[in-house]
Design an enzyme around this catalytic site. Structure first.
Site, short mmCIF file in Angstrom:
data_model
loop_
_atom_site.label_atom_id
_atom_site.label_comp_id
_atom_site.label_asym_id
_atom_site.label_seq_id
_atom_site.Cartn_x
_atom_site.Cartn_y
_atom_site.Cartn_z
N GLY A 138 3.34 -3.13 -8.87
CA GLY A 138 4.13 -1.95 -8.69
C GLY A 138 3.83 -0.96 -10.03
O GLY A 138 4.61 -0.37 -10.65
N ASN A 164 1.66 1.34 -10.33
CA ASN A 164 1.66 2.76 -9.97
C ASN A 164 3.11 3.36 -9.83
O ASN A 164 3.49 4.41 -10.31
CB ASN A 164 0.80 2.98 -8.68
CG ASN A 164 -0.48 3.20 -9.11
OD1 ASN A 164 -1.15 4.18 -9.50
ND2 ASN A 164 -1.29 2.11 -8.99
N ILE A 184 0.83 2.50 8.78
CA ILE A 184 2.08 3.30 9.16
C ILE A 184 2.06 3.78 10.49
O ILE A 184 1.20 4.33 10.99
CB ILE A 184 2.20 4.72 8.24
CG1 ILE A 184 1.96 4.56 6.63
CG2 ILE A 184 3.41 5.42 8.48
CD1 ILE A 184 3.01 3.52 5.94
N ASN A 226 -1.14 8.50 -0.03
CA ASN A 226 -1.61 7.27 -0.33
C ASN A 226 -2.67 7.11 -1.59
O ASN A 226 -3.48 8.26 -1.69
CB ASN A 226 -2.41 6.46 0.77
CG ASN A 226 -2.92 4.86 0.53
OD1 ASN A 226 -1.90 4.31 -0.07
ND2 ASN A 226 -3.86 4.61 0.99
N HIS A 275 -6.12 5.09 -3.03
CA HIS A 275 -7.06 4.06 -2.70
C HIS A 275 -7.90 3.79 -3.96
O HIS A 275 -8.30 4.86 -4.37
CB HIS A 275 -7.84 4.39 -1.53
CG HIS A 275 -8.74 3.31 -1.00
ND1 HIS A 275 -8.03 2.18 -0.34
CD2 HIS A 275 -9.90 3.08 -1.24
CE1 HIS A 275 -9.30 1.51 0.02
NE2 HIS A 275 -10.40 1.81 -0.37
C1 GRF Z 1 -3.57 0.16 -6.50
O1 GRF Z 1 -4.83 -0.12 -7.14
C2 GRF Z 1 -3.75 1.22 -5.44
O2 GRF Z 1 -4.97 1.68 -5.71
C3 GRF Z 1 -3.86 0.28 -4.15
O3 GRF Z 1 -2.92 -0.62 -4.59
C4 GRF Z 1 -2.98 -0.79 -5.89
C5 GRF Z 1 -1.56 -1.22 -6.29
O4 GRF Z 1 -1.30 -1.47 -7.43
N1 GRF Z 1 -3.33 1.12 -2.75
P1 GRF Z 1 0.02 -1.50 -8.22
O5 GRF Z 1 0.66 -2.43 -7.57
O6 GRF Z 1 0.46 -0.05 -8.38
O7 GRF Z 1 -0.22 -2.14 -9.69
#
Ligand code: GRF
Length: 188
Positions: free
Chosen positions: A12, A14, A87, A101, A103
């Site tokens: 989490g 992000n 989804i 999203n 990536h």
């Molecule tokens: C991120 O690297 C994102 O690009 C991918 O999943 C990862 C999530 O990381 N979709 P975090 O849980 O936010 O640290």
């Protein structure tokens, strides 16, 4: 104030960057976190930040009730941040143009089903790519194929490990994802 729903099932970081960004500028707020893993680190963040969370299962993810629950939060945007399930089509249609999203590579390279986390970084290193980065994109019915909104790049140095690359990518993600969300909300 715009409402953002975040779908996340991992650490989490992000989700945290997005929450903190909007704690500061108040143009929007994360109103709900949806998660498919009761053990996920993102739930600790939700509790600490007093953000409601919803734990879903493969079954409830498919149900119309979930759509109704999400509508209660009147989301302007549904943001996937480390959410691995595909989804469902009816869900994409229900929130058309509102799901994005992130990536951890430069799509269309190194995307698709099963491409997440270290697997992506290993693939970049094995392909001897000199660059990697992040792709923020709209979500459609197919994994990692929606229209690209933003890409940002970083160098892949000779000898970089997947962990080292992951750190560079996370830095890009934490900087760009909240800002792209803010811009998208401003243009809606
Ligand atoms: C991120 O690297 C994102 O690009 C991918 O999943 C990862 C999530 O990381 N979709 P975090 O849980 O936010 O640290």
């Amino acid at each position: 104030m715009d409402s953002i729903i975040v779908f996340a099932s991992g650490t989490g970081t992000n989700a945290k960057a997005i929450i903190e960004h909007f704690n500061e500028n108040k143009k929007a707020k994360v109103s709900l976190i949806v998660c498919n893993n009761p053990e996920a680190g993102v739930l600790e963040i939700a509790k600490k930040e007093h953000i409601p969370f919803l734990i879903i299962t493969k079954k409830t993810f498919q149900e119309v009730l979930l759509l109704e629950q999400l509508h209660d939060y009147q989301p302007s945007l549904i943001v996937l941040a480390g959410f691995l399930w595909k989804i469902p089509e009816h869900f994409v249609h229900e929130f058309k143009g509102k799901i994005i999203n992130i990536h951890p590579a430069l799509l269309p390279s190194h995307g698709g089903k099963g491409m997440y986390g270290a697997k992506v970084h290993d693939a970049v290193i094995n392909a001897k790519d000199r660059q990697s980065g992040i792709t923020i994109h709209e979500v459609n019915e197919r994994y990692d194929e929606g229209a690209i909104i933003l890409q940002a790049r970083c160098a892949v140095k000779e000898g970089d490990t997947a962990d080292q690359l992951a750190r560079k990518i996370h830095e890009l993600e934490h900087f760009y994802y909240p800002r792209v969300i803010e811009q998208l909300l401003a243009s809606k």
